[in-house]
Design an enzyme around this catalytic site. Structure first.
Site, PDB file in Angstrom:
ATOM      1  CE  LYS A 232      16.380  90.271  47.834  1.00  0.00           C
ATOM      2  NZ  LYS A 232      16.877  88.900  48.021  1.00  0.00           N
ATOM      3  CB  VAL A 233      11.130  95.818  44.195  1.00  0.00           C
ATOM      4  CG1 VAL A 233      10.687  96.248  42.809  1.00  0.00           C
ATOM      5  CG2 VAL A 233       9.962  95.842  45.176  1.00  0.00           C
TER       6      VAL A 233
END
Ligand code: E4P
Length: 216
Positions: free
Chosen positions: A87-88
């Site tokens: 998750k960025v």
């Protein structure tokens, strides 16, 4: 539509999973902290524990905000378990990192998305999921569901492969409206999921059926 549970609480993940309707889990640093999960080792072990409970994608968020840091942290997370999705955050370095992960075959979830323009960038970088935060938009008098519908329309038009993952869900109506808007995934706490079960006519009807069955 896929259902993810939005929590790092293992009991709630188990309870959601026992229902047989869960397709995955999303977490974030605040949700991890809420469960008292701190420090690299504890955090990594917690992700593994989540993967052991649920069959499906488990989003694990990076803390770094520079390209090298995001890449190094994300690669480490991805090696933990095949179910991990990195998750960025939707920032410049994050978009670059999503492109890097995409080219390496590592799944990503682009988080903290609040506009259609950001969602286009996430799709162009090849993100597996894009996470528009509808509840946080509603909190500031902006219609979060309208953003979901807008992104779904744009993605269909260009046949982008990125899945629209509606996040920051607060209640059952958000889930229904996301379904109507064509979201690919909703991620929500356990309570709104269980809220979908409830209808007084179901309870009244069941009580009557059972009473009639038991009549002598
Ligand atoms: C999930 O991916 C998001 O981090 C989460 O849904 C945010 O929810 P909140 O706005 O309730 O913190």
């Amino acid at each position: 539509m896929k259902f993810f549970i939005d929590t790092a609480n293992l009991d709630q993940i188990r309870e959601g999973n026992d229902l047989g309707i869960l397709d995955g889990v999303t977490t974030n640093p605040s949700l991890m902290a809420k469960e008292g999960i701190r420090g690299q080792e504890q955090i990594l072990n917690h992700y593994k524990a989540i993967c052991d409970i649920v069959d499906g994608d488990v989003s694990a968020e990076v803390i770094a905000t520079d390209f090298e840091g995001i890449v190094s942290e994300g690669e480490h997370l991805a090696e933990l378990h095949p179910q991990i999705v990195v998750k960025v955050p939707m920032i410049r370095e994050g978009v670059k990192a999503i492109r890097y992960f995409t080219d390496k075959g590592i799944k990503t979830n682009c988080t903290l998305v609040f506009s259609a323009g950001q969602a286009i960038l996430a799709a162009k970088a090849g993100a597996t999921y894009v996470s528009p935060f509808i509840g946080r938009l509603d909190d500031i008098s902006t219609n979060g569901i309208e953003l979901i519908a807008q992104i779904v329309d744009i993605y269909r038009y260009y046949d982008f492969g990125t899945q629209v993952l509606a996040a920051s869900i607060r209640h059952t109506m958000h889930i229904l409206e996301c379904a109507e808007a064509g979201a690919d995934v909703v991620t929500c706490p356990l309570d709104p999921i269980l809220g979908l079960l409830k209808h007084p006519l179901t309870d009244i009807g069941l009580a009557k059926f059972l009473a009639d069955h038991n009549k002598k």
